[in-house]
Design a protein around this motif. Structure first.
Motif, PDB file in Angstrom:
ATOM      1  N   GLU A  96      46.806  48.506  66.222  1.00  0.00           N
ATOM      2  CA  GLU A  96      46.574  47.270  65.458  1.00  0.00           C
ATOM      3  C   GLU A  96      47.202  46.057  66.147  1.00  0.00           C
ATOM      4  O   GLU A  96      46.666  44.954  66.068  1.00  0.00           O
ATOM      5  N   ARG A  97      48.302  46.252  66.835  1.00  0.00           N
ATOM      6  CA  ARG A  97      48.960  45.134  67.545  1.00  0.00           C
ATOM      7  C   ARG A  97      48.095  44.568  68.665  1.00  0.00           C
ATOM      8  O   ARG A  97      48.252  43.417  69.046  1.00  0.00           O
ATOM      9  N   TRP A  98      47.207  45.389  69.223  1.00  0.00           N
ATOM     10  CA  TRP A  98      46.374  44.961  70.349  1.00  0.00           C
ATOM     11  C   TRP A  98      45.129  44.195  69.924  1.00  0.00           C
ATOM     12  O   TRP A  98      44.502  43.525  70.753  1.00  0.00           O
ATOM     13  N   VAL A  99      44.732  44.299  68.659  1.00  0.00           N
ATOM     14  CA  VAL A  99      43.474  43.693  68.198  1.00  0.00           C
ATOM     15  C   VAL A  99      43.454  42.195  68.491  1.00  0.00           C
ATOM     16  O   VAL A  99      44.433  41.488  68.262  1.00  0.00           O
ATOM     17  N   ASP A 100      42.340  41.755  69.065  1.00  0.00           N
ATOM     18  CA  ASP A 100      42.063  40.364  69.451  1.00  0.00           C
ATOM     19  C   ASP A 100      42.824  39.912  70.697  1.00  0.00           C
ATOM     20  O   ASP A 100      42.753  38.736  71.068  1.00  0.00           O
ATOM     21  N   MET A 101      43.533  40.813  71.347  1.00  0.00           N
ATOM     22  CA  MET A 101      44.227  40.456  72.587  1.00  0.00           C
ATOM     23  C   MET A 101      43.327  40.735  73.785  1.00  0.00           C
ATOM     24  O   MET A 101      42.462  41.604  73.733  1.00  0.00           O
ATOM     25  N   GLU A 102      43.553  39.981  74.854  1.00  0.00           N
ATOM     26  CA  GLU A 102      42.891  40.275  76.118  1.00  0.00           C
ATOM     27  C   GLU A 102      43.791  41.199  76.908  1.00  0.00           C
ATOM     28  O   GLU A 102      45.015  41.052  76.904  1.00  0.00           O
ATOM     29  N   VAL A 103      43.173  42.178  77.581  1.00  0.00           N
ATOM     30  CA  VAL A 103      43.920  43.164  78.351  1.00  0.00           C
ATOM     31  C   VAL A 103      43.311  43.272  79.747  1.00  0.00           C
ATOM     32  O   VAL A 103      42.119  43.016  79.927  1.00  0.00           O
ATOM     33  N   PRO A 104      44.114  43.651  80.727  1.00  0.00           N
ATOM     34  CA  PRO A 104      43.551  43.894  82.059  1.00  0.00           C
ATOM     35  C   PRO A 104      42.511  45.010  81.978  1.00  0.00           C
ATOM     36  O   PRO A 104      42.682  45.967  81.224  1.00  0.00           O
ATOM     37  N   TYR A 105      41.439  44.854  82.733  1.00  0.00           N
ATOM     38  CA  TYR A 105      40.370  45.850  82.721  1.00  0.00           C
ATOM     39  C   TYR A 105      39.968  46.184  84.142  1.00  0.00           C
ATOM     40  O   TYR A 105      39.792  45.298  84.973  1.00  0.00           O
TER      41      TYR A 105
END
Length: 145
Positions: A96-105
């Motif tokens: 849930e903490r990651w929702v709406d965050m951008e992450v390296p892909y």
């Protein structure tokens, strides 16, 4: 739901069959999953041209039926044989903490399977990448012989 196998429980990994790859999501309950997508919501593993070339992707919470569409899916906690999952409450809280965050892909090191296995097991693993690399190495070896 499209041909779902199993009844997902919070914290389960779900593998969704696509034409040339599997998209991985984490079930968080009430029909919702958390997964890595491109900006348009398409799965970020050959899902669109932008997801292949982009170095960043977005984490979204969506209904499993929307993410799976007409594709087959299954609960697949296959790494439980080798890794101890985190407690379910911790898996969900971290996801849930990651929702709406951008992450390296990256296809080889930070894809959708790496993301959900990191949440469940503390380590990101992608067996489909290992299989693809094995096939590529075999093809290269045949060309060299």
């Amino acid at each position: 739901m499209a041909d779902g196998r199993g009844h997902p429980q919070p914290g389960d990994l779900i593998e969704i069959d696509r034409k040339v790859y599997q998209h991985w999501v984490l079930y968080v309950g009430d029909g919702y999953v958390i997964h890595v997508t491109d900006d348009e919501g398409a799965p970020s593993f050959l899902g669109s041209s932008s997801s292949v070339s982009a170095a960043m992707a977005k984490v979204k919470k969506q209904l499993l039926k929307e993410v799976a569409g007409n594709h087959k899916w299954r609960v697949n906690n296959k790494y439980d044989r080798f890794c101890t999952p985190r407690p379910v409450e911790e898996i969900i809280r971290r996801a849930e903490r990651w929702v709406d965050m951008e992450v390296p892909y990256g296809l080889l090191t930070n894809n959708c399977e790496h993301f959900v296995t990191m949440l469940r097991y503390k380590v990101g693993v992608s067996q489909q990448v290992l299989k693809a690399l094995t096939v590529a190495a075999g093809a290269l070896l045949l060309l060299l012989l």
